[in-house]
Design an enzyme around this catalytic site. Structure first.
Site, PDB file in Angstrom:
ATOM      1  N   TYR A 144       0.829  -1.207   0.000  1.00  0.00           N
ATOM      2  CA  TYR A 144       0.000   0.000   0.000  1.00  0.00           C
ATOM      3  C   TYR A 144       0.870   1.266   0.000  1.00  0.00           C
ATOM      4  CZ  TYR A 144      -3.133   3.708   1.512  1.00  0.00           C
ATOM      5  OH  TYR A 144      -3.823   4.902   1.609  1.00  0.00           O
TER       6      TYR A 144
ATOM      7  N   TYR B 131      -1.252  13.101   6.303  1.00  0.00           N
ATOM      8  CA  TYR B 131      -0.830  12.080   7.279  1.00  0.00           C
ATOM      9  C   TYR B 131       0.676  12.199   7.537  1.00  0.00           C
ATOM     10  CZ  TYR B 131      -5.114   9.108   7.041  1.00  0.00           C
ATOM     11  OH  TYR B 131      -6.378   8.596   7.119  1.00  0.00           O
TER      12      TYR B 131
ATOM     13  N   GLU C  44     -14.486  -0.596   7.126  1.00  0.00           N
ATOM     14  CA  GLU C  44     -14.460   0.713   6.465  1.00  0.00           C
ATOM     15  C   GLU C  44     -15.760   0.849   5.673  1.00  0.00           C
ATOM     16  OE1 GLU C  44     -10.648   1.736   4.624  1.00  0.00           O
ATOM     17  OE2 GLU C  44     -11.768   2.258   2.810  1.00  0.00           O
TER      18      GLU C  44
HETATM   19  C1  3EB Z   1      -7.892   6.117   5.566  1.00  0.00           C
HETATM   20  O1  3EB Z   1      -8.743   6.895   5.993  1.00  0.00           O
HETATM   21  C2  3EB Z   1      -8.373   4.750   5.166  1.00  0.00           C
HETATM   22  O2  3EB Z   1      -5.350   5.516  -0.421  1.00  0.00           O
HETATM   23  O3  3EB Z   1      -6.932   5.992  -1.838  1.00  0.00           O
HETATM   24  C3  3EB Z   1      -9.487   5.166   2.392  1.00  0.00           C
HETATM   25  C4  3EB Z   1      -9.835   5.681   1.154  1.00  0.00           C
HETATM   26  C5  3EB Z   1      -8.173   4.815   2.621  1.00  0.00           C
HETATM   27  C6  3EB Z   1      -8.879   5.829   0.135  1.00  0.00           C
HETATM   28  C7  3EB Z   1      -6.544   5.669  -0.706  1.00  0.00           C
HETATM   29  C8  3EB Z   1      -7.214   4.965   1.601  1.00  0.00           C
HETATM   30  C9  3EB Z   1      -7.564   5.474   0.363  1.00  0.00           C
HETATM   31  O4  3EB Z   1      -6.690   6.408   5.501  1.00  0.00           O
HETATM   32  C10 3EB Z   1      -7.761   4.233   3.931  1.00  0.00           C
END
Ligand code: 3EB
Length: 322
Positions: A137, A196, A314
């Site tokens: 990822y 993040y 999720e």
């Molecule tokens: C998050 O909130 C959960 O990398 O495109 C949710 C939606 C998440 C899209 C992406 C990752 C993605 O971080 C993970």
């Protein structure tokens, strides 16, 4: 004489299930090897629908460009792409595939003359395999970010997105492309994913928590994959019921954050909600939470490990605004 515009029904309709006749997209929730590229490559667990149809008036065309397969009606396109990477041990290959997929998406948009990605879905097999910066990822996020570094690329507003595991080996993407700019919505309870901290990866995930979009004249609030994350930290480790509640509180917070544009809305006004579950055996618990907090909303529960090992569930959701 009445104003035609105010009485004309919306041209676009989302429907649970597979509908007869031509459609912009028939999306089965189907992990079988013979499922087509427009399928969501996950095992369906429970709920009210196991397939979706985007219906649209007007003539449909279809084609292939730059590795993308698409169907088009007017100014709306649904496109799909799949790359089988063999679940390869080379983490840089995933980065390259993500980079190429986004670069080719931009090329497709140029070809079709549609500047705005309205929504994107990603499926990545073995999503959390690999250690540290080489986790699949995290490598995916690096490739995506590098593509977005391209000068002149059209994605100036990040779209709503989902990224979960895939039951089919490799990387699959689906996109909705349109002509109208989208308005991104963030969640005040969560740090924006693109902000993040470094601990989550060399390059941050690139998506918006939600988007106010216009799909063939029909306004929608499209809510991204939303988990039990507050700030940037995963909450309620090991407790799927509590994670479900926290994630739904995040969905509600995103709807609330859009209120200045779409007015006050309730969770129960959602057209549908999909739940991605790490463990199939958690389906009854998650289903019960959804029934309690979203009575009457069409739900689908799908088996999909998520991009953090500590996330058990999720949700993604959509609200038609007309
Ligand atoms: C998050 O909130 C959960 O990398 O495109 C949710 C939606 C998440 C899209 C992406 C990752 C993605 O971080 C993970």
């Amino acid at each position: 004489m009445s104003d035609d515009r105010t009485h004309r029904p919306p041209r676009l309709r989302w429907r649970a299930g597979i509908r007869d006749g031509p459609a912009l997209a028939h999306i089965r929730h189907d992990s079988a090897p013979d499922a087509d590229i427009f399928a969501c490559p996950l095992r369906w667990l429970a709920g009210d629908f196991d397939a979706e149809t985007w219906q649209l008036d007007g003539d449909l065309t279809q084609g292939t460009h730059h590795g993308w397969h698409y169907r088009r009606s007017g100014d709306l396109v649904f496109a799909a792409r799949h790359v089988d990477d063999g679940d390869g041990p080379d983490p840089q290959a995933v980065q390259q595939i993500a980079h190429d997929a986004y670069r080719q998406l931009f090329a497709l948009q140029g070809e079709l003359g549609l500047r705005h990605v309205q929504r994107i879905w990603h499926w990545l097999s073995s999503v959390t395999a690999g250690a540290g910066d080489d986790q699949r990822y995290q490598r995916f996020c690096r490739g995506r970010a590098q593509a977005l570094d391209t000068p002149g690329q059209p994605m100036t507003t990040l779209p709503p997105a989902t990224l979960v595991d895939s039951a089919r080996r490799g990387v699959r993407l689906h996109v909705l492309l349109g002509e109208r700019a989208i308005e991104a919505v963030e969640n005040p309870r969560q740090i924006s994913a693109y902000d993040y901290p470094r601990a989550y990866g060399v390059r941050a995930p690139a998506f918006a928590r939600a988007g106010i979009v216009t799909l063939a004249d029909t306004p929608y609030l499209l809510i991204s994959g939303t988990a039990s994350i507050v700030g940037h930290a995963s909450r309620h480790i090991g407790d799927v019921a509590a994670q479900s509640d926290e994630a739904l509180t995040n969905v509600a917070a995103v709807i609330e954050a859009a209120a200045h544009r779409i007015g006050p809305r309730r969770l129960t006004e959602l057209e549908c909600i999909k739940a991605y579950l790490r463990h199939p055996e958690d389906a009854p618990v998650v289903h019960a939470v959804l029934r309690r907090r979203l009575p009457g909303v069409a739900v689908a529960l799908l088996h999909a490990p998520l991009c953090r090992d500590d996330l058990l569930v999720e949700f993604e959701a959509q609200m038609r605004l007309l």
